[in-house]
Scaffold this motif. Structure first.
Motif, short mmCIF file in Angstrom:
data_model
loop_
_atom_site.label_atom_id
_atom_site.label_comp_id
_atom_site.label_asym_id
_atom_site.label_seq_id
_atom_site.Cartn_x
_atom_site.Cartn_y
_atom_site.Cartn_z
N GLU A 116 57.74 62.98 -3.62
CA GLU A 116 59.14 63.07 -3.25
C GLU A 116 60.02 62.46 -4.34
O GLU A 116 61.09 63.00 -4.68
N LEU A 117 59.59 61.36 -4.92
CA LEU A 117 60.33 60.74 -6.03
C LEU A 117 60.44 61.69 -7.22
O LEU A 117 61.51 61.84 -7.81
N VAL A 118 59.36 62.38 -7.53
CA VAL A 118 59.38 63.34 -8.64
C VAL A 118 60.31 64.50 -8.31
O VAL A 118 61.08 64.95 -9.17
N ARG A 119 60.29 64.99 -7.07
CA ARG A 119 61.21 66.07 -6.67
C ARG A 119 62.66 65.63 -6.80
O ARG A 119 63.51 66.38 -7.30
N GLU A 121 58.35 54.10 -5.56
CA GLU A 121 57.98 55.31 -4.84
C GLU A 121 58.01 55.15 -3.33
O GLU A 121 58.40 56.09 -2.62
N SER A 122 57.70 53.99 -2.81
CA SER A 122 57.69 53.82 -1.36
C SER A 122 59.09 53.90 -0.77
O SER A 122 59.27 54.26 0.39
N HIS A 123 60.10 53.62 -1.56
CA HIS A 123 61.50 53.71 -1.10
C HIS A 123 61.96 55.16 -0.98
O HIS A 123 62.98 55.42 -0.34
N TYR A 124 61.26 56.07 -1.62
CA TYR A 124 61.69 57.47 -1.67
C TYR A 124 60.71 58.42 -1.00
O TYR A 124 60.78 59.63 -1.21
N GLY A 125 59.80 57.90 -0.21
CA GLY A 125 58.89 58.76 0.54
C GLY A 125 57.64 59.15 -0.21
O GLY A 125 56.99 60.14 0.14
N GLY A 126 57.30 58.44 -1.24
CA GLY A 126 56.07 58.70 -1.98
C GLY A 126 56.34 59.25 -3.37
O GLY A 126 57.46 59.60 -3.73
#
Length: 69
Positions: free
Chosen positions: A23-26, A15-20
């Protein structure tokens, strides 16, 4: 419905690679919706093809299998 422990750990790992997490779920949802639309479009194309040309023969299916494998 809750995520499994394995799913939760996998999300936490990236998740930290994708902005949280949100944002990962989006991103994952957008990807899923795009893939669903692509599959639906392909199904429509194949159904129209079959309606126009008829179903593929066993030989044609075997040739496609060899070609795409």
């Amino acid at each position: 419905m809750r995520l499994t422990d394995t799913q939760d750990k996998a999300i936490a790992a990236v998740e930290s690679h994708y902005g949280g997490r949100s944002e990962l779920v989006r991103i994952a949802l957008d990807h899923f919706l795009q893939e669903t639309a692509r599959r639906d479009a392909m199904n429509e194309f194949v159904n129209a093809w079959v309606a126009d040309a008829g179903p593929a023969t066993a030989e044609e299916l075997a040739e496609m299998d060899r070609f795409f494998s």
